[in-house]
Design a protein around this motif. Structure first.
Motif, PDB file in Angstrom:
ATOM      1  N   ILE A  26      -1.074  19.856 -10.547  1.00 33.77           N
ATOM      2  CA  ILE A  26      -2.078  19.010  -9.889  1.00 33.77           C
ATOM      3  C   ILE A  26      -3.093  19.879  -9.161  1.00 33.77           C
ATOM      4  N   VAL A  27      -2.614  20.917  -8.476  1.00 35.05           N
ATOM      5  CA  VAL A  27      -3.503  21.819  -7.741  1.00 35.05           C
ATOM      6  C   VAL A  27      -4.463  22.524  -8.689  1.00 35.05           C
ATOM      7  N   ALA A  28      -3.993  22.869  -9.879  1.00 33.65           N
ATOM      8  CA  ALA A  28      -4.811  23.606 -10.843  1.00 33.65           C
ATOM      9  C   ALA A  28      -5.932  22.753 -11.448  1.00 33.65           C
ATOM     10  N   GLN A  29      -5.826  21.438 -11.348  1.00 34.06           N
ATOM     11  CA  GLN A  29      -6.822  20.545 -11.953  1.00 34.06           C
ATOM     12  C   GLN A  29      -7.877  20.142 -10.927  1.00 34.06           C
ATOM     13  N   ASP A  30      -9.098  19.975 -11.389  1.00 29.03           N
ATOM     14  CA  ASP A  30     -10.178  19.528 -10.512  1.00 29.03           C
ATOM     15  C   ASP A  30     -10.230  18.008 -10.398  1.00 29.03           C
ATOM     16  N   CYS A  31      -9.562  17.322 -11.310  1.00 27.12           N
ATOM     17  CA  CYS A  31      -9.600  15.863 -11.304  1.00 27.12           C
ATOM     18  C   CYS A  31      -8.195  15.310 -11.062  1.00 27.12           C
ATOM     19  N   SER A  32      -8.115  14.021 -10.826  1.00 28.37           N
ATOM     20  CA  SER A  32      -6.816  13.407 -10.575  1.00 28.37           C
ATOM     21  C   SER A  32      -5.964  13.417 -11.844  1.00 28.37           C
ATOM     22  N   GLN A  33      -4.665  13.446 -11.643  1.00 20.68           N
ATOM     23  CA  GLN A  33      -3.721  13.497 -12.758  1.00 20.68           C
ATOM     24  C   GLN A  33      -2.921  12.201 -12.813  1.00 20.68           C
ATOM     25  N   ASN A  34      -2.872  11.614 -13.984  1.00 24.77           N
ATOM     26  CA  ASN A  34      -2.078  10.420 -14.218  1.00 24.77           C
ATOM     27  C   ASN A  34      -0.602  10.819 -14.228  1.00 24.77           C
TER      28      ASN A  34
ATOM     29  N   ARG B 143      -3.992  17.416  -1.882  1.00 25.07           N
ATOM     30  CA  ARG B 143      -4.582  17.420  -0.541  1.00 25.07           C
ATOM     31  C   ARG B 143      -4.602  18.868  -0.009  1.00 25.07           C
ATOM     32  N   CYS B 144      -4.819  19.814  -0.912  1.00 26.28           N
ATOM     33  CA  CYS B 144      -4.795  21.243  -0.559  1.00 26.28           C
ATOM     34  C   CYS B 144      -5.765  21.589   0.561  1.00 26.28           C
ATOM     35  N   THR B 145      -6.965  21.061   0.488  1.00 21.70           N
ATOM     36  CA  THR B 145      -7.975  21.392   1.496  1.00 21.70           C
ATOM     37  C   THR B 145      -7.504  20.973   2.878  1.00 21.70           C
ATOM     38  N   GLU B 146      -6.932  19.770   2.960  1.00 19.76           N
ATOM     39  CA  GLU B 146      -6.421  19.298   4.246  1.00 19.76           C
ATOM     40  C   GLU B 146      -5.244  20.146   4.720  1.00 19.76           C
ATOM     41  N   MET B 147      -4.348  20.481   3.787  1.00 18.53           N
ATOM     42  CA  MET B 147      -3.177  21.294   4.135  1.00 18.53           C
ATOM     43  C   MET B 147      -3.582  22.704   4.532  1.00 18.53           C
TER      44      MET B 147
ATOM     45  N   PRO C 222       0.824  -1.213   0.000  1.00 20.23           N
ATOM     46  CA  PRO C 222       0.000   0.000   0.000  1.00 20.23           C
ATOM     47  C   PRO C 222       0.861   1.266   0.000  1.00 20.23           C
ATOM     48  N   LEU C 223       0.292   2.331  -0.523  1.00 22.25           N
ATOM     49  CA  LEU C 223       0.990   3.612  -0.562  1.00 22.25           C
ATOM     50  C   LEU C 223       0.898   4.290   0.799  1.00 22.25           C
ATOM     51  N   PHE C 224       1.954   4.982   1.174  1.00 22.01           N
ATOM     52  CA  PHE C 224       1.982   5.710   2.433  1.00 22.01           C
ATOM     53  C   PHE C 224       1.433   7.111   2.226  1.00 22.01           C
ATOM     54  N   HIS C 225       0.405   7.449   3.005  1.00 20.73           N
ATOM     55  CA  HIS C 225      -0.173   8.795   3.014  1.00 20.73           C
ATOM     56  C   HIS C 225      -0.207   9.238   4.468  1.00 20.73           C
ATOM     57  N   PRO C 226       0.673  10.161   4.857  1.00 24.40           N
ATOM     58  CA  PRO C 226       0.690  10.573   6.264  1.00 24.40           C
ATOM     59  C   PRO C 226      -0.561  11.352   6.646  1.00 24.40           C
ATOM     60  N   ASP C 227      -0.896  11.282   7.912  1.00 26.63           N
ATOM     61  CA  ASP C 227      -1.961  12.124   8.439  1.00 26.63           C
ATOM     62  C   ASP C 227      -1.439  13.553   8.390  1.00 26.63           C
ATOM     63  N   VAL C 228      -2.248  14.478   7.952  1.00 28.79           N
ATOM     64  CA  VAL C 228      -1.806  15.859   7.770  1.00 28.79           C
ATOM     65  C   VAL C 228      -1.271  16.448   9.073  1.00 28.79           C
ATOM     66  N   LYS C 229      -1.847  16.075  10.192  1.00 34.31           N
ATOM     67  CA  LYS C 229      -1.372  16.634  11.457  1.00 34.31           C
ATOM     68  C   LYS C 229       0.031  16.146  11.813  1.00 34.31           C
TER      69      LYS C 229
END
Length: 125
Positions: free
Chosen positions: A33-41, A85-89, A3-10
């Protein structure tokens, strides 16, 4: 596959964010990536600023962005799709990401203006 590692923002220190975005290629990838509304390959970034980037190098850039908590990666078949993850950041570090992306945009505009002026000077010569 592991699995991919995604840290908790805190758990993400500001130093990790600044380190991840200190590389010009990574900040360009992240700004896109931030400028796009959808995921980027990932393969959408094989040519960044008209410069080819090897897949292995891209993988490392995406890993650093992911481990800094800036993106979320999701495997879809053989492809990796990334979202910001801009909203979380923004909740954790208000204004930080927007300021960095804005500064990157200003820098790009300055570079484009210098290139245009340089081309005009060459045409006059």
């Amino acid at each position: 596959m592991r699995p991919l590692f995604h840290p908790d923002v805190k758990d993400v220190p500001v130093e990790a964010i600044l380190h991840a975005l200190s590389d010009p290629v990574r900040v360009a990838i992240y700004a896109e990536i931030v400028a796009q509304d959808c995921s980027q390959n990932c393969s959408a970034f094989l040519h960044l600023k008209e410069t080819p980037i090897p897949k292995s190098t891209l993988s490392q850039h995406f890993r650093i962005l992911r481990e800094a908590g800036l993106i979320r990666g999701e495997r879809r078949g053989v492809e990796m799709h990334n979202t910001s993850r801009c909203t979380e950041m923004e909740q954790r570090y208000p204004g930080l990401i927007a300021s960095i992306v804005r500064a990157h945009d200003i820098q790009l505009a300055d570079e484009a203006r210098r290139a245009k002026n340089s081309a005009k000077k060459r045409q006059k010569a």
